[in-house]
Motif scaffolding. Sequence first.
Motif, PDB file in Angstrom:
ATOM      1  N   LYS A  29       0.634  -1.362  -0.138  1.00 57.50           N
ATOM      2  CA  LYS A  29       0.258  -0.540  -0.296  1.00 57.50           C
ATOM      3  C   LYS A  29       0.505   1.746   0.172  1.00 57.50           C
ATOM      4  CE  LYS A  29      -3.545  -2.416   2.589  1.00 57.50           C
ATOM      5  NZ  LYS A  29      -4.761  -1.547   3.336  1.00 57.50           N
ATOM      6  N   ASP A  30       1.618   1.487  -0.692  1.00 54.00           N
ATOM      7  CA  ASP A  30       1.997   2.808  -0.848  1.00 54.00           C
ATOM      8  C   ASP A  30       2.719   3.536  -2.124  1.00 54.00           C
ATOM      9  OD1 ASP A  30       4.275   4.687  -1.137  1.00 54.00           O
ATOM     10  OD2 ASP A  30       5.323   3.437  -0.342  1.00 54.00           O
ATOM     11  N   ALA A  31       1.915   3.653  -2.735  1.00 46.36           N
ATOM     12  CA  ALA A  31       1.249   4.228  -4.573  1.00 46.36           C
ATOM     13  C   ALA A  31       3.129   5.402  -5.542  1.00 46.36           C
ATOM     14  CB  ALA A  31       0.982   5.437  -4.754  1.00 46.36           C
ATOM     15  N   ASN A  32       4.054   4.954  -4.300  1.00 46.66           N
ATOM     16  CA  ASN A  32       5.137   5.651  -4.848  1.00 46.66           C
ATOM     17  C   ASN A  32       6.123   4.704  -5.901  1.00 46.66           C
ATOM     18  OD1 ASN A  32       5.543   7.926  -3.426  1.00 46.66           O
ATOM     19  ND2 ASN A  32       5.767   7.391  -1.244  1.00 46.66           N
ATOM     20  N   TYR A  33       5.622   3.153  -5.235  1.00 48.65           N
ATOM     21  CA  TYR A  33       6.422   2.224  -5.894  1.00 48.65           C
ATOM     22  C   TYR A  33       5.267   1.048  -6.391  1.00 48.65           C
ATOM     23  CZ  TYR A  33       9.574   4.435  -2.941  1.00 48.65           C
ATOM     24  OH  TYR A  33       9.935   5.862  -2.059  1.00 48.65           O
ATOM     25  N   PRO A  34       5.294   0.862  -7.392  1.00 43.65           N
ATOM     26  CA  PRO A  34       4.451  -0.521  -7.510  1.00 43.65           C
ATOM     27  C   PRO A  34       5.477  -1.865  -6.891  1.00 43.65           C
ATOM     28  CG  PRO A  34       4.257   0.632  -9.732  1.00 43.65           C
ATOM     29  CD  PRO A  34       5.485   0.757  -8.739  1.00 43.65           C
ATOM     30  N   TRP A  35       4.966  -2.497  -6.541  1.00 40.68           N
ATOM     31  CA  TRP A  35       5.321  -3.358  -5.441  1.00 40.68           C
ATOM     32  C   TRP A  35       5.105  -4.295  -4.504  1.00 40.68           C
ATOM     33  CZ3 TRP A  35       7.859   0.299  -0.607  1.00 40.68           C
ATOM     34  CH2 TRP A  35       9.073  -1.302   0.288  1.00 40.68           C
ATOM     35  N   LEU A  36       5.872  -5.703  -4.793  1.00 40.39           N
ATOM     36  CA  LEU A  36       4.878  -6.946  -4.866  1.00 40.39           C
ATOM     37  C   LEU A  36       5.547  -7.676  -3.423  1.00 40.39           C
ATOM     38  CD1 LEU A  36       4.073  -8.396  -8.291  1.00 40.39           C
ATOM     39  CD2 LEU A  36       2.378  -6.927  -6.360  1.00 40.39           C
ATOM     40  N   LEU A  37       4.522  -8.282  -2.948  1.00 44.26           N
ATOM     41  CA  LEU A  37       5.181  -9.008  -2.219  1.00 44.26           C
ATOM     42  C   LEU A  37       4.852 -11.060  -2.187  1.00 44.26           C
ATOM     43  CD1 LEU A  37       4.271  -7.251   1.584  1.00 44.26           C
ATOM     44  CD2 LEU A  37       6.350  -7.139   0.506  1.00 44.26           C
ATOM     45  N   LEU A  38       5.941 -11.313  -2.061  1.00 44.62           N
ATOM     46  CA  LEU A  38       5.808 -12.940  -2.272  1.00 44.62           C
ATOM     47  C   LEU A  38       5.700 -13.374  -0.483  1.00 44.62           C
ATOM     48  CD1 LEU A  38       6.223 -11.920  -5.129  1.00 44.62           C
ATOM     49  CD2 LEU A  38       6.539 -14.094  -5.603  1.00 44.62           C
ATOM     50  N   ILE A  39       5.076 -13.520  -0.208  1.00 46.51           N
ATOM     51  CA  ILE A  39       4.407 -15.028   0.957  1.00 46.51           C
ATOM     52  C   ILE A  39       4.513 -16.305   1.108  1.00 46.51           C
ATOM     53  CG2 ILE A  39       3.927 -14.208   3.325  1.00 46.51           C
ATOM     54  CD1 ILE A  39       2.803 -11.279   2.349  1.00 46.51           C
ATOM     55  N   PRO A  40       5.307 -17.103   0.862  1.00 46.48           N
ATOM     56  CA  PRO A  40       5.157 -18.582   0.942  1.00 46.48           C
ATOM     57  C   PRO A  40       4.039 -18.462   2.146  1.00 46.48           C
ATOM     58  CG  PRO A  40       7.754 -18.370   0.791  1.00 46.48           C
ATOM     59  CD  PRO A  40       6.768 -16.935   1.319  1.00 46.48           C
ATOM     60  N   ARG A  41       3.089 -19.306   1.434  1.00 47.87           N
ATOM     61  CA  ARG A  41       2.219 -20.251   2.404  1.00 47.87           C
ATOM     62  C   ARG A  41       2.866 -21.362   3.483  1.00 47.87           C
ATOM     63  NH1 ARG A  41      -0.247 -19.381  -1.903  1.00 47.87           N
ATOM     64  NH2 ARG A  41      -0.809 -21.606  -2.394  1.00 47.87           N
ATOM     65  N   LYS A  42       3.677 -21.065   3.845  1.00 49.04           N
ATOM     66  CA  LYS A  42       4.049 -22.311   4.994  1.00 49.04           C
ATOM     67  C   LYS A  42       4.540 -21.918   6.565  1.00 49.04           C
ATOM     68  CE  LYS A  42       4.708 -25.447   1.663  1.00 49.04           C
ATOM     69  NZ  LYS A  42       5.508 -27.016   1.681  1.00 49.04           N
ATOM     70  N   PRO A  43       4.246 -22.092   7.276  1.00 48.05           N
ATOM     71  CA  PRO A  43       4.166 -21.783   8.513  1.00 48.05           C
ATOM     72  C   PRO A  43       5.770 -21.196   9.338  1.00 48.05           C
ATOM     73  CG  PRO A  43       3.419 -24.455   8.912  1.00 48.05           C
ATOM     74  CD  PRO A  43       3.656 -23.679   7.533  1.00 48.05           C
ATOM     75  N   PRO A 106      18.955   7.093  -6.817  1.00 49.33           N
ATOM     76  CA  PRO A 106      18.676   5.508  -7.276  1.00 49.33           C
ATOM     77  C   PRO A 106      19.431   4.550  -5.839  1.00 49.33           C
ATOM     78  CG  PRO A 106      21.352   7.226  -7.143  1.00 49.33           C
ATOM     79  CD  PRO A 106      19.525   8.039  -6.707  1.00 49.33           C
ATOM     80  N   GLY A 107      18.771   5.058  -4.778  1.00 48.75           N
ATOM     81  CA  GLY A 107      18.599   5.017  -3.576  1.00 48.75           C
ATOM     82  C   GLY A 107      17.433   3.018  -3.141  1.00 48.75           C
ATOM     83  N   PRO A 108      18.415   3.011  -2.104  1.00 49.53           N
ATOM     84  CA  PRO A 108      16.632   1.379  -1.897  1.00 49.53           C
ATOM     85  C   PRO A 108      15.199   2.793  -1.543  1.00 49.53           C
ATOM     86  CG  PRO A 108      18.134   1.855  -0.174  1.00 49.53           C
ATOM     87  CD  PRO A 108      19.231   3.089  -1.120  1.00 49.53           C
ATOM     88  N   VAL A 109      14.063   1.677  -1.443  1.00 48.16           N
ATOM     89  CA  VAL A 109      13.093   2.848  -0.855  1.00 48.16           C
ATOM     90  C   VAL A 109      12.730   3.096  -0.192  1.00 48.16           C
ATOM     91  CG1 VAL A 109      12.092   1.532  -2.859  1.00 48.16           C
ATOM     92  CG2 VAL A 109      11.625   0.594  -1.562  1.00 48.16           C
ATOM     93  N   TRP A 110      13.442   1.788   1.095  1.00 48.14           N
ATOM     94  CA  TRP A 110      12.740   1.952   2.664  1.00 48.14           C
ATOM     95  C   TRP A 110      13.775   3.517   3.398  1.00 48.14           C
ATOM     96  CZ3 TRP A 110      14.617  -2.387   0.083  1.00 48.14           C
ATOM     97  CH2 TRP A 110      13.448  -3.922   0.232  1.00 48.14           C
ATOM     98  N   GLY A 111      12.478   3.972   3.794  1.00 49.06           N
ATOM     99  CA  GLY A 111      12.667   5.223   4.256  1.00 49.06           C
ATOM    100  C   GLY A 111      12.509   6.173   3.788  1.00 49.06           C
ATOM    101  N   ALA A 112      12.403   6.309   1.662  1.00 52.19           N
ATOM    102  CA  ALA A 112      13.117   7.624   1.287  1.00 52.19           C
ATOM    103  C   ALA A 112      11.943   8.630   1.249  1.00 52.19           C
ATOM    104  CB  ALA A 112      13.612   6.860   0.134  1.00 52.19           C
ATOM    105  N   ALA A 113      10.423   7.968   1.280  1.00 50.58           N
ATOM    106  CA  ALA A 113       9.395   9.243   1.586  1.00 50.58           C
ATOM    107  C   ALA A 113       8.469   7.997   2.566  1.00 50.58           C
ATOM    108  CB  ALA A 113       9.398   9.378   0.118  1.00 50.58           C
TER     109      ALA A 113
END
Length: 139
Positions: A29-43, A106-113
Amino acid sequence: MTSFALNVRLEGDSYFVADLPLSSVRLMKDANYPWLLLIPRKPDLVEIIDLDESDQQQLMREIAIASNVLRSVTDCEKLNIGALGNMVSQLHVHVIARFRDDAAWPGPVWGAAPAETYDPEKADTLIEQLWDALSSEGE
């Protein structure tokens, strides 16, 4: 053995897109970047090495599928892929579409905006495009 449960922070920070054979695909839920998460469905997974070998290979296939889909839907200039887990330990892989004019380039997205809220219609449209593209990848 415990059953799979999605971390509440991952659930709250993302929209459901689709399920692949191993992973749930979610849009951050961050429109700054189209950003997918893949979460394996295993415990009880924290690291990729916590998956057995066949699931490790399946996750790599699903990362490639998600990457192809994100690139085709967004026409991005670069893809960033990572499995950090420093804030949320449940195994999840980030696949982020990057553009030279995005808020963090060109930096990482975390904490940039600060996260930008999606317009609900734009989020729905993007999710539909991603779902359609993921569905056609499986054919």
